[in-house]
Design an enzyme around this catalytic site. Structure first.
Site, mmCIF file in Angstrom:
data_model
loop_
_atom_site.group_PDB
_atom_site.id
_atom_site.type_symbol
_atom_site.label_atom_id
_atom_site.label_comp_id
_atom_site.label_asym_id
_atom_site.label_seq_id
_atom_site.Cartn_x
_atom_site.Cartn_y
_atom_site.Cartn_z
ATOM 1 N N HIS A 1 -18.300 55.225 13.250
ATOM 2 C CA HIS A 1 -16.915 55.610 12.977
ATOM 3 C C HIS A 1 -16.399 56.557 14.061
ATOM 4 C CE1 HIS A 1 -13.962 57.945 10.301
ATOM 5 N NE2 HIS A 1 -13.457 56.738 10.421
ATOM 6 N N HIS B 1 -7.280 58.328 16.925
ATOM 7 C CA HIS B 1 -7.035 58.106 15.498
ATOM 8 C C HIS B 1 -5.673 58.628 15.056
ATOM 9 C CE1 HIS B 1 -7.095 59.150 11.203
ATOM 10 N NE2 HIS B 1 -7.691 57.984 11.098
HETATM 11 O O1 G3P Z 1 -11.617 52.172 9.778
HETATM 12 C C1 G3P Z 1 -12.018 52.491 8.508
HETATM 13 C C2 G3P Z 1 -11.722 53.836 8.443
HETATM 14 O O2 G3P Z 1 -11.872 54.277 9.727
HETATM 15 C C3 G3P Z 1 -10.333 54.077 7.968
HETATM 16 O O3 G3P Z 1 -10.180 55.381 8.047
HETATM 17 O O4 G3P Z 1 -8.570 56.984 8.809
HETATM 18 O O5 G3P Z 1 -10.881 57.013 9.714
HETATM 19 O O6 G3P Z 1 -9.296 55.239 10.394
HETATM 20 P P1 G3P Z 1 -9.734 56.169 9.322
HETATM 21 CA CA CA Z 2 -10.409 53.761 11.729
#
Ligand code: G3P
Ligand code: CA
Length: 272
Positions: free
Chosen positions: A39, A81
């Site tokens: 992530h 992000h």
């Molecule tokens: O991509 C799945 C997850 O990353 C969604 O949450 O806000 O971290 O992009 P975010």
């Molecule tokens: Ca994401």
């Protein structure tokens, strides 16, 4: 006496096995092994969305590196992000109001710059698997789908090495229209999951392999509803990975977004 104790122990073990959320039998054996999706890279270990965090994730043998995309004022796709650069760099402002030159001048942590999608593809090529999140711009317009697919084509990234995800249904639909062979995941908000019905699931299944949902809303009925429709569940969490990992593994979701792929891999090994 010893025989009765042994019998009792066997009963307790059998009963505790029956009360687990997914039994081995239900999953066709003990070979459960979710995708490890780094992530924002190994973002608990290195600054998110930098080459340091992606390199770390690759060293830690994550199955995919996850990349959030934003578009700069002059139309470059960058790995970021948030809608602003404030949290992750030493600068301020909306990404879509900054030129690439301005974004590249920022420190994204440990002296790293914010990578463009093109720089990422140049660096890793077809050596890795990409899990890329598209977004609408701040006015709700689709601005990146075509450009992203062109880049993936330009760098000859095999299609089976790419998963594309979005909370935007329009973006997912647009990607599917551009190329029906793409592997897509529809991200769902809590409200969407609460209202999910068979029709919604069928519409998702028509174009996507699965859904991405927040681990906090995982429960047996949700997992069963989605997986019975032969859709994968990829789960993400907020906060402490150590607290959330157990839950995501317990529900045997198909993919786990991890800020620390080495930790997750270790947890999975211990469970085997
Ligand atoms: O991509 C799945 C997850 O990353 C969604 O949450 O806000 O971290 O992009 P975010
Ligand atoms: Ca994401």
């Amino acid at each position: 006496m010893r025989q009765s104790i042994t019998f009792l122990l066997i009963c307790v073990l059998l009963l505790s096995g029956c009360s687990s959320i997914h039994t081995e039998a239900a999953n066709g054996g003990s070979d459960y092994s979710p995708l490890i999706i780094a992530h924002r890279g190994a973002s608990a270990v290195e600054p998110e969305h930098t080459f340091l965090s992606y390199d770390q994730a690759i060293d830690d043998e994550a199955d995919y590196i996850e990349i959030d995309l934003r578009r700069t004022a002059d139309g470059e796709l960058v790995a970021m992000h948030d809608e602003t650069v404030d949290r992750t760099t030493d600068g301020k402002g909306l990404v879509e109001e900054l030129t690439l030159k301005k974004v590249k001048a920022l420190d994204a942590g440990e002296g790293q710059t914010v990578p463009t999608m093109e720089e990422i593809l140049k660096r890793y090529g077809s050596e890795v698997h990409y899990y890329i999140e598209t977004r609408e711009d701040d006015k709700g317009k689709l601005v990146m789908e075509k450009q992203l697919l062109q880049l993936l084509k330009q760098y000859a990234i095999p299609q089976d090495q790419v998963i594309l995800q979005s909370f935007s249904k329009d973006s997912i639909n647009a990607l599917h229209e551009l190329d029906p062979e793409l592997t897509l995941v529809q991200l769902l908000k809590k409200k969407d999951v609460e209202q999910l019905d068979r029709e919604d699931l069928q519409a998702i299944k028509d174009i996507a392999i699965g859904v991405g949902i927040y681990a906090g809303i995982l429960e047996e009925s949700v997992v069963d509803l989605i997986q019975n429709h032969k859709l994968e569940i990829h789960a993400y969490y907020r906060g402490d990975e150590k607290e959330w990992t157990e839950k995501m593994l317990q529900y045997e979701v198909d993919g786990i977004f991890s800020d620390d792929p080495a930790f997750l891999a270790n947890k999975m090994e211990i469970k085997e």
